[in-house]
Enzyme design. Structure first.
Site, PDB file in Angstrom:
ATOM      1  N   THR A  69     -51.142  52.644   7.024  1.00 40.06           N
ATOM      2  CA  THR A  69     -52.024  52.955   7.901  1.00 40.06           C
ATOM      3  C   THR A  69     -52.267  52.178   9.005  1.00 40.06           C
ATOM      4  O   THR A  69     -51.837  51.005   8.793  1.00 40.06           O
ATOM      5  CB  THR A  69     -53.217  53.195   7.110  1.00 40.06           C
ATOM      6  OG1 THR A  69     -53.675  51.991   6.585  1.00 40.06           O
ATOM      7  CG2 THR A  69     -53.237  54.317   6.124  1.00 40.06           C
TER       8      THR A  69
ATOM      9  N   GLU B 229     -53.064  59.114   4.111  1.00 35.79           N
ATOM     10  CA  GLU B 229     -53.324  59.018   2.819  1.00 35.79           C
ATOM     11  C   GLU B 229     -53.144  60.528   2.098  1.00 35.79           C
ATOM     12  O   GLU B 229     -53.140  60.845   0.692  1.00 35.79           O
ATOM     13  CB  GLU B 229     -54.748  58.779   2.348  1.00 35.79           C
ATOM     14  CG  GLU B 229     -54.973  57.077   2.751  1.00 35.79           C
ATOM     15  CD  GLU B 229     -55.261  56.854   3.934  1.00 35.79           C
ATOM     16  OE1 GLU B 229     -55.029  57.626   4.827  1.00 35.79           O
ATOM     17  OE2 GLU B 229     -55.925  55.752   4.133  1.00 35.79           O
TER      18      GLU B 229
ATOM     19  N   LYS C  50     -76.301  56.728  14.831  1.00 37.61           N
ATOM     20  CA  LYS C  50     -77.705  56.944  14.092  1.00 37.61           C
ATOM     21  C   LYS C  50     -78.737  56.549  14.957  1.00 37.61           C
ATOM     22  O   LYS C  50     -79.122  55.435  15.091  1.00 37.61           O
ATOM     23  CB  LYS C  50     -77.484  55.843  12.849  1.00 37.61           C
ATOM     24  CG  LYS C  50     -76.297  56.374  12.018  1.00 37.61           C
ATOM     25  CD  LYS C  50     -76.136  55.546  10.537  1.00 37.61           C
ATOM     26  CE  LYS C  50     -75.074  55.961   9.815  1.00 37.61           C
ATOM     27  NZ  LYS C  50     -74.403  55.174   9.156  1.00 37.61           N
TER      28      LYS C  50
ATOM     29  N   TRP D 253     -78.215  61.893  12.918  1.00 35.50           N
ATOM     30  CA  TRP D 253     -76.790  61.534  13.227  1.00 35.50           C
ATOM     31  C   TRP D 253     -76.413  62.515  14.428  1.00 35.50           C
ATOM     32  O   TRP D 253     -76.590  63.705  14.403  1.00 35.50           O
ATOM     33  CB  TRP D 253     -75.817  61.860  11.931  1.00 35.50           C
ATOM     34  CG  TRP D 253     -75.867  60.917  11.002  1.00 35.50           C
ATOM     35  CD1 TRP D 253     -76.804  59.986  10.855  1.00 35.50           C
ATOM     36  CD2 TRP D 253     -75.096  61.091   9.780  1.00 35.50           C
ATOM     37  NE1 TRP D 253     -76.528  59.376   9.531  1.00 35.50           N
ATOM     38  CE2 TRP D 253     -75.437  60.070   9.018  1.00 35.50           C
ATOM     39  CE3 TRP D 253     -73.957  61.813   9.342  1.00 35.50           C
ATOM     40  CZ2 TRP D 253     -74.894  59.723   7.593  1.00 35.50           C
ATOM     41  CZ3 TRP D 253     -73.239  61.573   8.153  1.00 35.50           C
ATOM     42  CH2 TRP D 253     -73.716  60.540   7.483  1.00 35.50           C
TER      43      TRP D 253
HETATM   44  P1  ADP Z   1     -54.573  55.893  11.086  1.00 32.72           P
HETATM   45  O1  ADP Z   1     -53.525  55.207  10.328  1.00 32.72           O
HETATM   46  O2  ADP Z   1     -55.024  55.961  12.322  1.00 32.72           O
HETATM   47  O3  ADP Z   1     -55.796  56.199   9.852  1.00 32.72           O
HETATM   48  P2  ADP Z   1     -54.161  58.831  10.196  1.00 32.72           P
HETATM   49  O4  ADP Z   1     -53.222  59.606  10.984  1.00 32.72           O
HETATM   50  O5  ADP Z   1     -53.946  58.612   8.941  1.00 32.72           O
HETATM   51  O6  ADP Z   1     -53.900  57.504  11.003  1.00 32.72           O
HETATM   52  O7  ADP Z   1     -55.543  59.067  10.680  1.00 32.72           O
HETATM   53  C1  ADP Z   1     -56.141  59.742  10.120  1.00 32.72           C
HETATM   54  C2  ADP Z   1     -57.632  59.990  10.560  1.00 32.72           C
HETATM   55  O8  ADP Z   1     -57.409  60.762  11.870  1.00 32.72           O
HETATM   56  C3  ADP Z   1     -58.511  61.007   9.823  1.00 32.72           C
HETATM   57  O9  ADP Z   1     -59.026  60.483   8.913  1.00 32.72           O
HETATM   58  C4  ADP Z   1     -59.467  61.583  11.030  1.00 32.72           C
HETATM   59  O10 ADP Z   1     -60.318  60.832  11.207  1.00 32.72           O
HETATM   60  C5  ADP Z   1     -58.438  61.532  12.290  1.00 32.72           C
HETATM   61  N1  ADP Z   1     -58.060  62.956  12.386  1.00 32.72           N
HETATM   62  C6  ADP Z   1     -56.851  63.518  12.226  1.00 32.72           C
HETATM   63  N2  ADP Z   1     -56.752  64.631  12.451  1.00 32.72           N
HETATM   64  C7  ADP Z   1     -57.736  65.012  13.157  1.00 32.72           C
HETATM   65  C8  ADP Z   1     -58.438  66.152  13.993  1.00 32.72           C
HETATM   66  N3  ADP Z   1     -57.744  67.251  14.018  1.00 32.72           N
HETATM   67  N4  ADP Z   1     -59.686  65.992  14.358  1.00 32.72           N
HETATM   68  C9  ADP Z   1     -60.422  64.877  14.307  1.00 32.72           C
HETATM   69  N5  ADP Z   1     -59.966  63.624  13.562  1.00 32.72           N
HETATM   70  C10 ADP Z   1     -58.847  63.845  12.915  1.00 32.72           C
END
Ligand code: ADP
Length: 546
Positions: free
Chosen positions: A186, A334, A443, A448
């Site tokens: 990640t 993940e 917040k 929220w």
């Molecule tokens: P990173 O390594 O930056 O975490 P990821 O691709 O694993 O890369 O990131 C996952 C996160 O991206 C998710 O937990 C969410 O917060 C955000 N995410 C993924 N798809 C969407 C979506 N369609 N809309 C909003 N947020 C998204």
């Protein structure tokens, strides 16, 4: 228990390319190369050359479980490594080259990579890495002898030489489907990057789900443009789903600017393109600036958008100007990555475009294999009413149970659910909508405010190129939203015009207290807004009246 009598065949990644090489042998893989020209080959070619990769690696002493890294764009050689490395029982470790060099070095050390395969673009990065990453036995440049540059990488190997010297006779070994197949870190916006270790079983199951009609609907009739990089969660699993289904694949190499992407969409008659909003933003700006007519020039039918929220204005633009349906999807490294996909239900037939876009703003319904729940701070389940936001937790066979070589972690709750770190609502039809990352929620006086909702509302203004909302400290309300805008070139949008535009589009008490204008917004290595850095940039900022 009475046991079933069905055959017990392991779900292995090699079976995907074997299938494609046999039953979709002529389906094409088209790549824009780092060397320049376009390259065309078939699944049959990839299958043969993946066997050469496996033989070459065996010759270099690679054993099962060894980690083999790549720093590479989307292209046919990368695809050969996907199958050659995992197929032989080693672990393909795709590294995001957009990370800071120190992070790349950390990841290579942490994963204990034995070999590093890289594209021509990354010679300078590898020259530095070669000094530091002493555990790496050799670096392999993914090109032919004619393109080998003068460089300072001791013991450098040439990919095409290795393959030429190897046989394409190879029997893919059969082993336990739970064996590790690939590794992806990640991006680590806070702390060090963490490794997610996929298995053969999880990757094959995820491909099936991705191919399903109400998944991403991948089939042999589609031509896919993989704008999402192969170093970003295995290009959302598309190199595997492609082989499983026989879809034609188009790989853009390093050129992800609007003009290059448009040219590929047109020339290769792409029907389905996949990528994060930032690249689509570049494409849409190019189309607008150049006065192109995508609906007449392209065959694009669907665009899969994930990684960040797909703004309504973007879905509308694809619909009206391209005639393409935006498939909004959500997932994470993940989760291999796909968790939810926003396809429509029979009840949505007959919806007006406006009504339909409201559905498409949501991240969609869980695909089979993914269980979801939203819970409060104490872990109690919240109602699926489309209004109550809570922590989003997931469970399923392609969702991680822990991070690679992180001792003493307990990632899952008592029922085996993984906390995504996202905050979301789920409605009565099962459509999930992300309202924020838990750490980005604003917040305000105990309530929220969703930064994503505000960003999407702001980006609908025609003068806005990009928008971000962060929490700014406030004496009375603890936190209030601050809207940060990048204007489109030549636009003169003011604070008051922006705030006026938001009136009626979001709850009154959600309207940001102030608007700041910047030339560009910081992004993470996966193209998301870098909120942590934004908060640092605006640390000393005082809201009016705050
Ligand atoms: P990173 O390594 O930056 O975490 P990821 O691709 O694993 O890369 O990131 C996952 C996160 O991206 C998710 O937990 C969410 O917060 C955000 N995410 C993924 N798809 C969407 C979506 N369609 N809309 C909003 N947020 C998204």
């Amino acid at each position: 228990m009475l046991q079933g009598l069905m055959q017990d065949r392991p779900l292995l990644i090699s079976s995907l390319i074997e299938h494609a090489a046999r039953f979709h042998s002529q389906a094409e893989i088209v790549s824009r190369t780092c060397e320049g020209p376009m390259h065309r080959c078939t699944y049959a070619d990839i299958g043969r050359r993946a066997k050469r990769v496996a033989n070459a690696l065996s010759g270099l002493g690679v054993a099962t479980g060894d980690r083999i890294a790549t720093l590479a764009w989307n292209g046919y050689r990368h695809m050969e490594l996907y199958y050659g490395v995992s197929g032989m029982g080693a672990v393909l470790h795709t590294i995001n080259p957009r990370l800071f060099p120190e992070q790349v070095e950390y990841i290579v050390r942490h994963a204990e990579d034995r070999f590093v395969f890289f594209d021509l673009s990354f010679v300078p990065l590898i020259e530095k890495l070669a000094q530091a990453a002493t555990g790496v036995r050799a670096f392999v440049l993914m090109t032919d002898r004619a393109h080998l540059p003068e460089c300072d990488i001791p013991g450098l190997l040439c990919y095409e030489d290795l393959l030429a010297a190897a046989s394409d006779e190879y029997e893919w070994p059969q082993f336990d489907e739970h064996t590790a197949s690939s590794l992806c870190y990640t991006s680590g916006t806070t702390g060090n990057p963490k490794g997610v270790l996929y298995s053969h079983r999880s990757s094959v199951l995820h491909s099936w789900a991705a191919c399903a009609a109400d998944g991403l609907g991948i089939g042999a009739a589609e031509t896919l443009l993989l704008v999402v990089p192969m170093f970003h969660v295995n290009a959302w699993g598309m190199p595997y789903a492609g082989a499983m289904s026989g879809a034609r694949l188009v790989m853009p190499g390093p050129a992800l600017d609007g003009r290059s992407v448009y040219e590929l969409l047109r020339a290769e008659k792409v029907t389905l393109a996949l990528g994060v909003p930032t690249v689509w933003l570049m494409l849409l700006q190019h189309v607008e600036a150049s006065g192109l007519r995508p609906k007449e020039e392209l065959c694009l039918r669907r665009v899969v958008i994930g990684g960040s929220s797909a703004p309504r204005a973007m879905s509308e633009c694809f619909e009206t100007q391209f005639g393409a349906f935006v498939v909004h999807a959500w997932g994470m490294t993940e989760m291999s990555p796909v968790g939810t996909v926003c396809n429509l239900l029979p009840k949505h037939q007959g919806y007006t475009l406006e009504q339909r876009l409201t559905v498409q703003e949501k991240q969609g319904r869980a695909i089979y294999g993914v269980e979801m729940k939203v819970v409060d701070d104490d872990g109690r389940r919240l109602p699926h009413d489309g209004r109550t936001a809570g922590h989003l937790l997931v469970r399923g066979p392609w969702i991680t149970s822990g991070y690679y070589r992180e001792a003493g972690q307990d990632l899952l709750d008592a029922d085996g659910f993984f906390d995504t770190g996202d905050v979301a609502t789920i409605d009565a039809d099962g459509y999930m909508q992300i309202t924020d990352r838990a750490k980005d929620v604003i917040k305000s006086g105990g309530e929220w405010i969703s930064s994503i909702t505000l960003e999407n509302a702001a980006i609908a203004h025609p003068a806005v190129a990009e928008a971000a909302v962060i929490a700014a400290a406030h004496d009375k309300w603890q936190e209030r939203p601050l809207l940060i805008i990048v204007r489109k070139p030549g636009q003169t949008l003011t604070r008051d015009e922006m705030l006026q535009f938001l009136q009626g589009k979001v709850a009154n008490w959600w309207i940001p207290d102030d608007v700041a204008f910047v030339h560009e917004l910081p992004h993470t290595a996966t193209g998301k807004l870098h909120k942590l850095r934004l908060r640092e940039m605006f640390r000393d900022y005082r809201l009016p009246g705050g």
